[in-house]
Design a protein around this motif. Structure first.
Motif, PDB file in Angstrom:
ATOM      1  N   LEU A   1      -5.888 -10.349  -3.533  1.00  0.00           N
ATOM      2  CA  LEU A   1      -5.105  -9.134  -3.331  1.00  0.00           C
ATOM      3  C   LEU A   1      -5.902  -7.863  -3.620  1.00  0.00           C
ATOM      4  N   ARG A   2      -7.059  -7.989  -4.216  1.00  0.00           N
ATOM      5  CA  ARG A   2      -7.792  -6.805  -4.662  1.00  0.00           C
ATOM      6  C   ARG A   2      -8.328  -5.926  -3.540  1.00  0.00           C
ATOM      7  N   PRO A   3      -8.661  -6.474  -2.346  1.00  0.00           N
ATOM      8  CA  PRO A   3      -9.080  -5.568  -1.262  1.00  0.00           C
ATOM      9  C   PRO A   3      -8.038  -4.511  -0.910  1.00  0.00           C
ATOM     10  N   THR A   4      -6.773  -4.764  -1.228  1.00  0.00           N
ATOM     11  CA  THR A   4      -5.717  -3.790  -0.961  1.00  0.00           C
ATOM     12  C   THR A   4      -5.986  -2.484  -1.702  1.00  0.00           C
ATOM     13  N   ARG A   5      -6.677  -2.571  -2.828  1.00  0.00           N
ATOM     14  CA  ARG A   5      -6.960  -1.376  -3.642  1.00  0.00           C
ATOM     15  C   ARG A   5      -7.679  -0.310  -2.828  1.00  0.00           C
ATOM     16  N   THR A   6      -8.589  -0.697  -1.951  1.00  0.00           N
ATOM     17  CA  THR A   6      -9.380   0.267  -1.182  1.00  0.00           C
ATOM     18  C   THR A   6      -8.548   1.017  -0.146  1.00  0.00           C
ATOM     19  N   LEU A   7      -7.357   0.537   0.151  1.00  0.00           N
ATOM     20  CA  LEU A   7      -6.518   1.155   1.176  1.00  0.00           C
ATOM     21  C   LEU A   7      -5.577   2.215   0.615  1.00  0.00           C
ATOM     22  N   VAL A   8      -5.472   2.305  -0.700  1.00  0.00           N
ATOM     23  CA  VAL A   8      -4.521   3.230  -1.317  1.00  0.00           C
ATOM     24  C   VAL A   8      -5.058   4.661  -1.236  1.00  0.00           C
ATOM     25  N   ASP A   9      -4.191   5.572  -0.789  1.00  0.00           N
ATOM     26  CA  ASP A   9      -4.563   6.977  -0.633  1.00  0.00           C
ATOM     27  C   ASP A   9      -3.378   7.832  -1.056  1.00  0.00           C
ATOM     28  N   GLY A  10      -3.516   8.526  -2.147  1.00  0.00           N
ATOM     29  CA  GLY A  10      -2.403   9.300  -2.692  1.00  0.00           C
ATOM     30  C   GLY A  10      -2.048  10.539  -1.901  1.00  0.00           C
ATOM     31  N   SER A  11      -2.780  10.842  -0.809  1.00  0.00           N
ATOM     32  CA  SER A  11      -2.428  12.019  -0.008  1.00  0.00           C
ATOM     33  C   SER A  11      -1.178  11.783   0.823  1.00  0.00           C
TER      34      SER A  11
ATOM     35  N   VAL B   1       0.838  -1.202   0.000  1.00  0.00           N
ATOM     36  CA  VAL B   1       0.000   0.000   0.000  1.00  0.00           C
ATOM     37  C   VAL B   1       0.869   1.248   0.000  1.00  0.00           C
ATOM     38  N   ALA B   2       1.952   1.235   0.792  1.00  0.00           N
ATOM     39  CA  ALA B   2       2.839   2.403   0.863  1.00  0.00           C
ATOM     40  C   ALA B   2       3.493   2.688  -0.483  1.00  0.00           C
ATOM     41  N   THR B   3       3.905   1.640  -1.184  1.00  0.00           N
ATOM     42  CA  THR B   3       4.495   1.831  -2.521  1.00  0.00           C
ATOM     43  C   THR B   3       3.467   2.394  -3.491  1.00  0.00           C
ATOM     44  N   LEU B   4       2.252   1.871  -3.463  1.00  0.00           N
ATOM     45  CA  LEU B   4       1.202   2.369  -4.353  1.00  0.00           C
ATOM     46  C   LEU B   4       0.807   3.795  -3.986  1.00  0.00           C
ATOM     47  N   ASP B   5       0.737   4.097  -2.685  1.00  0.00           N
ATOM     48  CA  ASP B   5       0.483   5.472  -2.250  1.00  0.00           C
ATOM     49  C   ASP B   5       1.503   6.423  -2.872  1.00  0.00           C
ATOM     50  N   SER B   6       2.762   6.012  -2.825  1.00  0.00           N
ATOM     51  CA  SER B   6       3.846   6.839  -3.357  1.00  0.00           C
ATOM     52  C   SER B   6       3.687   7.056  -4.860  1.00  0.00           C
ATOM     53  N   LEU B   7       3.348   6.003  -5.584  1.00  0.00           N
ATOM     54  CA  LEU B   7       3.154   6.117  -7.025  1.00  0.00           C
ATOM     55  C   LEU B   7       2.017   7.076  -7.366  1.00  0.00           C
ATOM     56  N   VAL B   8       0.913   6.972  -6.617  1.00  0.00           N
ATOM     57  CA  VAL B   8      -0.230   7.846  -6.870  1.00  0.00           C
ATOM     58  C   VAL B   8       0.089   9.280  -6.443  1.00  0.00           C
TER      59      VAL B   8
END
Length: 301
Positions: free
Chosen positions: A174-184, A146-153
């Protein structure tokens, strides 16, 4: 501009510029066969394997991935780009199906990603970004992913629709992880703290502007400020002075400020989560009670 002074988008653009060539590519660009030989001899080009040439100033991990017979991907690629990576383990190499004659690695640990590419790779040295993001989700435990995806967004390297595309190509588990991503989130520690607060089950806001204080990372239950300090952004006495003035200004407005260390948030997150829970449970009732009393006092005037 040195790499240290480049932004993450600039480093990503550099990583995804054309750095690797076939012999035919170089001939098409006007180099003669002798010109190619001289460019290699003078150090302008690197001939890393059969029919693969790289520019001279290329990250060593890129060179090794191409020398092996693949493309850089996953945590290795994101580390080159400056995207947040929690724990990097060896070299990550993307190899398309049907590849042959892979060379033995010169580094001690290599993870090969043999997945079918989401698109025909346009570049010879790096995996497509969508694939690299999928590899990073598979290679890390959920909160690090999630932290890596947050960083990308956050850095504008993945859009919401592209993020959906990443998870569309991953197993359903693995798809529930999508709801945790927050680009802020502006850093990996912020992501880790946000996930702790979700687990504790408290109300919180991210990136809140408080008059007289400035923007803070979190405001929890309306009274607790959490700032995620890290060495990268908080070195030096001048910065410490600024932080202390901000904390005093926040206290004058009725806030408590705590600053968990990034190393603890990332490496001992269970202990930090337990401490946050204890702080909120211990101080929360008194803050809520005092604010109710103040409200009643003001209402009776």
């Amino acid at each position: 501009m040195t790499e240290a002074n480049q932004t993450v988008p600039q480093r990503a653009a550099a990583a995804y510029s054309r750095l690797a060539f076939t012999r035919a590519d170089l001939l098409d660009q006007g180099l003669s066969r002798r010109g190619i030989t001289l460019a290699v001899q003078h150090g302008h080009l690197q001939h890393v394997r059969r029919d693969r040439y790289l520019l001279a100033a290329v990250d060593p991990d890129v060179v090794e991935a191409v020398r092996i017979g693949g493309r850089l991907t996953c945590l290795s690629l994101f580390a080159v780009m400056g995207v947040f990576v929690h724990r990097r383990r060896g070299l990550h190499v993307f190899v398309t199906r049907g590849s042959s004659r892979l060379r033995p690695p010169k580094v001690p640990q290599v993870t090969y990603h043999w997945n079918r590419s989401s698109a025909l790779p346009e570049l010879l040295h790096v995996a497509p970004l969508i694939d690299a993001a999928r590899h990073a989700v598979r290679c890390q435990e959920p909160r690090a992913a999630v932290a890596t995806l947050d960083s990308l967004v956050h850095h504008g390297l993945l859009t919401s629709s592209q993020l959906d595309e990443v998870f569309a190509g991953l197993p359903s588990r693995l798809r529930p992880t999508r709801t945790l991503v927050d680009g802020s989130a502006e850093s990996g520690p912020e992501t880790f703290v946000r996930l702790m607060l979700r687990t504790i089950g408290v109300r919180f806001e991210t990136q809140v502007f408080i008059p007289g204080v400035g923007r803070v990372d979190f405001v929890v239950e309306g009274w607790l400020i959490i700032e995620c300090d890290s060495k990268e952004f908080h070195e030096g006495w001048q910065k410490q002075q600024e932080d202390r003035r901000r904390d005093l200004a926040a206290a004058r407005r009725g806030y408590v400020t705590i600053r968990p260390l990034a190393t603890d948030a990332l490496g001992a997150w269970q202990a930090v989560q337990a401490a946050l829970r204890e702080v909120i449970e211990t101080l929360g009732p008194s803050f809520i009670g005092s604010r109710r009393a103040q409200f009643s006092k003001n209402s009776g005037r």
